[in-house]
Scaffold this active site. Structure first.
Site, PDB file in Angstrom:
ATOM      1  N   HIS A  72       0.860  -1.191   0.000  1.00 45.51           N
ATOM      2  CA  HIS A  72       0.000   0.000   0.000  1.00 45.51           C
ATOM      3  C   HIS A  72       0.892   1.236   0.000  1.00 45.51           C
ATOM      4  O   HIS A  72       1.671   1.434   0.921  1.00 45.51           O
ATOM      5  CB  HIS A  72      -0.921   0.004   1.229  1.00 45.51           C
ATOM      6  CG  HIS A  72      -2.156  -0.830   1.042  1.00 45.51           C
ATOM      7  ND1 HIS A  72      -3.355  -0.548   1.645  1.00 45.51           N
ATOM      8  CD2 HIS A  72      -2.368  -1.947   0.290  1.00 45.51           C
ATOM      9  CE1 HIS A  72      -4.259  -1.435   1.283  1.00 45.51           C
ATOM     10  NE2 HIS A  72      -3.684  -2.303   0.462  1.00 45.51           N
ATOM     11  N   TYR A 200      -9.577   5.623   6.708  1.00 47.90           N
ATOM     12  CA  TYR A 200      -9.738   6.026   8.113  1.00 47.90           C
ATOM     13  C   TYR A 200     -10.767   7.161   8.112  1.00 47.90           C
ATOM     14  O   TYR A 200     -10.539   8.177   7.461  1.00 47.90           O
ATOM     15  CB  TYR A 200      -8.426   6.560   8.681  1.00 47.90           C
ATOM     16  CG  TYR A 200      -7.371   5.517   8.972  1.00 47.90           C
ATOM     17  CD1 TYR A 200      -6.479   5.103   7.978  1.00 47.90           C
ATOM     18  CD2 TYR A 200      -7.249   4.964  10.242  1.00 47.90           C
ATOM     19  CE1 TYR A 200      -5.507   4.148   8.248  1.00 47.90           C
ATOM     20  CE2 TYR A 200      -6.260   4.012  10.530  1.00 47.90           C
ATOM     21  CZ  TYR A 200      -5.405   3.614   9.530  1.00 47.90           C
ATOM     22  OH  TYR A 200      -4.433   2.680   9.792  1.00 47.90           O
ATOM     23  N   PRO A 292      -5.076   0.897  18.251  1.00 46.66           N
ATOM     24  CA  PRO A 292      -4.726   0.400  16.906  1.00 46.66           C
ATOM     25  C   PRO A 292      -4.874   1.426  15.789  1.00 46.66           C
ATOM     26  O   PRO A 292      -4.547   1.145  14.647  1.00 46.66           O
ATOM     27  CB  PRO A 292      -5.677  -0.783  16.714  1.00 46.66           C
ATOM     28  CG  PRO A 292      -6.752  -0.601  17.708  1.00 46.66           C
ATOM     29  CD  PRO A 292      -6.200   0.183  18.828  1.00 46.66           C
ATOM     30  N   LYS A 296       0.286   0.390  14.955  1.00 47.22           N
ATOM     31  CA  LYS A 296       1.637   0.323  15.503  1.00 47.22           C
ATOM     32  C   LYS A 296       1.864  -0.831  16.481  1.00 47.22           C
ATOM     33  O   LYS A 296       2.997  -1.082  16.897  1.00 47.22           O
ATOM     34  CB  LYS A 296       1.969   1.645  16.227  1.00 47.22           C
ATOM     35  CG  LYS A 296       2.121   2.836  15.294  1.00 47.22           C
ATOM     36  CD  LYS A 296       3.267   2.648  14.318  1.00 47.22           C
ATOM     37  CE  LYS A 296       3.153   3.570  13.121  1.00 47.22           C
ATOM     38  NZ  LYS A 296       3.663   2.966  11.895  1.00 47.22           N
ATOM     39  N   TYR A 384       3.535   6.715   9.795  1.00 44.01           N
ATOM     40  CA  TYR A 384       2.711   5.547   9.446  1.00 44.01           C
ATOM     41  C   TYR A 384       3.566   4.442   8.811  1.00 44.01           C
ATOM     42  O   TYR A 384       3.435   3.261   9.173  1.00 44.01           O
ATOM     43  CB  TYR A 384       1.592   5.952   8.486  1.00 44.01           C
ATOM     44  CG  TYR A 384       0.484   4.918   8.395  1.00 44.01           C
ATOM     45  CD1 TYR A 384       0.579   3.846   7.515  1.00 44.01           C
ATOM     46  CD2 TYR A 384      -0.644   4.996   9.212  1.00 44.01           C
ATOM     47  CE1 TYR A 384      -0.427   2.882   7.437  1.00 44.01           C
ATOM     48  CE2 TYR A 384      -1.652   4.045   9.143  1.00 44.01           C
ATOM     49  CZ  TYR A 384      -1.531   2.984   8.252  1.00 44.01           C
ATOM     50  OH  TYR A 384      -2.516   2.019   8.186  1.00 44.01           O
TER      51      TYR A 384
HETATM   52  P1  FAS Z   1       0.520 -11.195  21.996  1.00 42.63           P
HETATM   53  O1  FAS Z   1      -0.485 -10.769  23.041  1.00 42.63           O
HETATM   54  O2  FAS Z   1       0.098 -11.296  20.578  1.00 42.63           O
HETATM   55  O3  FAS Z   1       1.135 -12.622  22.386  1.00 42.63           O
HETATM   56  C1  FAS Z   1       1.454 -12.914  23.732  1.00 42.63           C
HETATM   57  C2  FAS Z   1       1.388 -14.418  23.861  1.00 42.63           C
HETATM   58  O4  FAS Z   1       1.771 -14.764  25.198  1.00 42.63           O
HETATM   59  C3  FAS Z   1      -0.030 -14.946  23.662  1.00 42.63           C
HETATM   60  O5  FAS Z   1      -0.041 -15.988  22.722  1.00 42.63           O
HETATM   61  C4  FAS Z   1      -0.455 -15.429  25.048  1.00 42.63           C
HETATM   62  O6  FAS Z   1      -1.276 -16.564  24.998  1.00 42.63           O
HETATM   63  C5  FAS Z   1       0.889 -15.768  25.674  1.00 42.63           C
HETATM   64  N1  FAS Z   1       0.884 -15.719  27.139  1.00 42.63           N
HETATM   65  C6  FAS Z   1       0.244 -14.843  27.936  1.00 42.63           C
HETATM   66  N2  FAS Z   1       0.447 -15.163  29.229  1.00 42.63           N
HETATM   67  C7  FAS Z   1       1.242 -16.271  29.237  1.00 42.63           C
HETATM   68  C8  FAS Z   1       1.792 -17.077  30.259  1.00 42.63           C
HETATM   69  N3  FAS Z   1       1.556 -16.817  31.536  1.00 42.63           N
HETATM   70  N4  FAS Z   1       2.567 -18.140  29.905  1.00 42.63           N
HETATM   71  C9  FAS Z   1       2.812 -18.407  28.594  1.00 42.63           C
HETATM   72  N5  FAS Z   1       2.305 -17.687  27.563  1.00 42.63           N
HETATM   73  C10 FAS Z   1       1.523 -16.621  27.903  1.00 42.63           C
HETATM   74  N6  FAS Z   1      -2.172  -4.104  16.462  1.00 42.63           N
HETATM   75  C11 FAS Z   1      -2.211  -3.490  15.262  1.00 42.63           C
HETATM   76  O7  FAS Z   1      -1.166  -3.039  14.788  1.00 42.63           O
HETATM   77  N7  FAS Z   1      -3.409  -3.383  14.566  1.00 42.63           N
HETATM   78  C12 FAS Z   1      -4.581  -3.904  15.062  1.00 42.63           C
HETATM   79  O8  FAS Z   1      -5.630  -3.801  14.442  1.00 42.63           O
HETATM   80  C13 FAS Z   1      -4.567  -4.568  16.305  1.00 42.63           C
HETATM   81  N8  FAS Z   1      -5.718  -5.122  16.818  1.00 42.63           N
HETATM   82  C14 FAS Z   1      -5.671  -5.737  18.058  1.00 42.63           C
HETATM   83  C15 FAS Z   1      -6.830  -6.325  18.627  1.00 42.63           C
HETATM   84  C16 FAS Z   1      -6.781  -6.935  19.894  1.00 42.63           C
HETATM   85  C17 FAS Z   1      -8.031  -7.549  20.492  1.00 42.63           C
HETATM   86  C18 FAS Z   1      -5.572  -6.970  20.611  1.00 42.63           C
HETATM   87  C19 FAS Z   1      -5.495  -7.596  21.974  1.00 42.63           C
HETATM   88  C20 FAS Z   1      -4.416  -6.402  20.046  1.00 42.63           C
HETATM   89  C21 FAS Z   1      -4.461  -5.800  18.772  1.00 42.63           C
HETATM   90  N9  FAS Z   1      -3.321  -5.249  18.174  1.00 42.63           N
HETATM   91  C22 FAS Z   1      -3.336  -4.631  16.976  1.00 42.63           C
HETATM   92  C23 FAS Z   1      -2.059  -5.318  18.839  1.00 42.63           C
HETATM   93  C24 FAS Z   1      -1.513  -6.707  18.607  1.00 42.63           C
HETATM   94  O9  FAS Z   1      -1.382  -6.922  17.232  1.00 42.63           O
HETATM   95  C25 FAS Z   1      -0.219  -6.801  19.353  1.00 42.63           C
HETATM   96  O10 FAS Z   1       0.589  -5.664  19.136  1.00 42.63           O
HETATM   97  C26 FAS Z   1       0.548  -8.040  19.005  1.00 42.63           C
HETATM   98  O11 FAS Z   1      -0.279  -9.144  19.234  1.00 42.63           O
HETATM   99  C27 FAS Z   1       1.798  -8.064  19.887  1.00 42.63           C
HETATM  100  O12 FAS Z   1       2.337  -9.302  19.811  1.00 42.63           O
HETATM  101  P2  FAS Z   1       2.975  -9.973  21.134  1.00 42.63           P
HETATM  102  O13 FAS Z   1       3.857  -8.987  21.793  1.00 42.63           O
HETATM  103  O14 FAS Z   1       3.518 -11.280  20.673  1.00 42.63           O
HETATM  104  O15 FAS Z   1       1.760 -10.177  22.145  1.00 42.63           O
HETATM  105  C1  PHB Z   2      -6.510  -3.990  10.379  1.00 41.53           C
HETATM  106  O1  PHB Z   2      -6.537  -4.248   9.147  1.00 41.53           O
HETATM  107  O2  PHB Z   2      -6.868  -4.814  11.255  1.00 41.53           O
HETATM  108  C2  PHB Z   2      -6.036  -2.631  10.817  1.00 41.53           C
HETATM  109  C3  PHB Z   2      -5.441  -1.789   9.888  1.00 41.53           C
HETATM  110  C4  PHB Z   2      -5.003  -0.537  10.293  1.00 41.53           C
HETATM  111  C5  PHB Z   2      -5.179  -0.145  11.619  1.00 41.53           C
HETATM  112  C6  PHB Z   2      -5.771  -1.012  12.538  1.00 41.53           C
HETATM  113  C7  PHB Z   2      -6.205  -2.258  12.132  1.00 41.53           C
HETATM  114  O3  PHB Z   2      -4.768   1.094  12.008  1.00 41.53           O
END
Ligand code: FAS
Ligand code: PHB
Length: 389
Positions: A72, A200, A292, A296, A384
């Protein structure tokens, strides 16, 4: 068991670190609380900075991402019925890649399998010990048996709700938090995206985002109340509300269909300082969270992994510890800039319950200046696509 780096958490942070360490001949074991299917069932991020893409290439895990990801070169910003484009490539010479976090995680799991990596699932009671010594270890329960891994370092990649952050003593740890008074209701639908690029949208009824995963898988979000729940929204109600929040010409061409996933994510800004305690290093959501809006979350996890991987590689290859000594300082310097950008985008595009008419005028003036001013667009574009590591 013994390894060099014990990684707690098998999300994108933990898996990427594990794979990168493998490429440098450094042993690691990943301990994940959930099953692999559960981890792969999470629908989260969708936009990757080139820094993330480069790390995946360095880890040897980019073949499918390069084939199926969408480059993109810009994004659309809408205010009511008006929209304008931020041209990333013209303003920065760079771009982003649209490729879902679920696919990133799937690719990383497959790479770990192929390399014979050790990723242990359904581990409970995971607890690091003796982090302030040069002989830390981690205990956990798997299949009902208490187990122990002796290691040199522990990477806390256990997300926002994991235990590692709590291992930093309260008199050392400083936490910064801002909770936003709304969430994002997101759906995934097997429909063609409404546009070639993301939209957006700031509307009088609240924020909306039109995103995608591929040519027939779209991701849409609308700002919702924190007291809301996915089950309060039929698909028809979601589509009807989304149409009121995006420009009319987009609403008219929107292809709707049944949702295959529907969830609400709360929005918060959060940072823990420091991100290191003795032999423990926090990475990704374990240390910081962004709303989100700026895409980032996953991308700041990547830069943490970059800094930690560089530090650990130098430690093992050259017995040099500057990288690990400066990990927290380097990671936080970039994280705070991502926090600022995500906070700014969130304030620019959402309706806040306590917003006055004057506040709304300020938001509209901000959007008009962004529409008309190349320097303002350059600032958004550079943040971005991703600031340098
Ligand atoms: P994660 O949370 O992905 O992974 C952590 C891992 O540790 C999990 O698998 C968990 O099960 C495990 N864990 C936890 N406790 C533990 C324990 N006690 N023992 C062993 N394992 C354990 N970011 C964006 O850029 N765009 C988005 O649209 C976006 N949407 C999101 C929506 C939601 C609902 C959430 C929660 C986050 C979102 N994020 C988004 C942010 C997300 O993408 C995170 O930045 C990303 O998952 C970070 O990755 P990790 O640091 O690996 O953490
Ligand atoms: C998504 O595609 O899930 C998405 C993209 C951009 C954002 C947040 C989420 O800023």
């Amino acid at each position: 068991m013994r390894t060099q780096v014990c990684i707690i958490g098998g999300g994108p942070s933990g898996l990427l670190l594990s794979q990168l360490l493998h490429t440098a001949g450094i042993e690691g074991i990943v301990l994940e609380r959930q099953t692999r299917d559960y981890v792969l069932g999470r629908i989260r991020a969708g936009v990757l900075e080139t820094g993330f893409v480069d790390l995946m290439r360095r880890a040897g895990v980019s073949e499918r991402m390069d084939r199926e990801g969408f480059v993109h070169d810009g994004t659309l910003i809408a205010a009511g019925d008006e929209q304008f484009r931020i041209d990333f490539s013209a303003l920065t010479g760079s771009h982003v890649l649209v490729y879902g976090q679920t696919e990133v995680t799937r690719d990383l799991y497959q790479a770990r399998d192929k390399a014979g990596g050790t990723v242990l699932h359904e581990c409970s009671a995971v607890k690091p010990h003796d982090l302030d010594t040069d002989a830390p270890y981690v205990t956990f329960i798997q299949d009902g048996t208490v187990q122990r891994i002796d290691c040199d370092f522990v990477a806390g990649c256990d997300g926002f709700h994991g235990p590692c952050r709590q291992e930093i003593p309260l008199d050392v740890r400083r936490e910064y938090e801002k909770v936003y008074p709304f969430g994002w209701l997101g759906i995934l639908s097997e429909t063609p995206p409404v546009d070639q690029e993301l939209i957006y949208s700031n509307s009088d009824r609240g924020f909306a985002l039109c995103s995608m995963r591929n040519a027939n898988l779209s991701r849409y979000y609308i700002q919702c109340s924190l007291s809301d729940a996915p089950e309060n929204w039929t698909d028809d109600a979601f589509w009807a509300e989304l149409k009121t929040r995006i420009p009319t010409e987009a609403a008219e061409r929107l292809v709707i269909g049944p949702s295959i996933e529907k969830s609400i994510a709360p929005l918060r800004s959060f940072v823990t300082e420091p991100m290191r305690w003795g032999r423990l290093f926090l990475c990704g959501d374990a240390a910081h969270i962004v709303p989100p809006t700026g895409a980032k979350g996953l991308n700041t996890a990547a830069s943490d992994i970059h800094y930690l991987f560089e530090g650990l590689s130098a430690f093992y290859a050259d017995n040099e510890d500057e990288g690990i000594e400066k990990y927290s300082e380097k990671a936080l310097a970039r994280i705070w800039k991502a926090e600022r950008f995500s906070w700014w985008m969130t304030n620019l595009l959402h309706r806040f319950p306590d917003q006055s008419e004057f506040d709304i005028k300020m938001q509209k003036a901000d959007l008009a200046f962004l529409r008309d001013n190349a320097a303002a667009q350059q600032v958004l574009a550079e943040n971005y696509v991703g600031l340098p590591y």
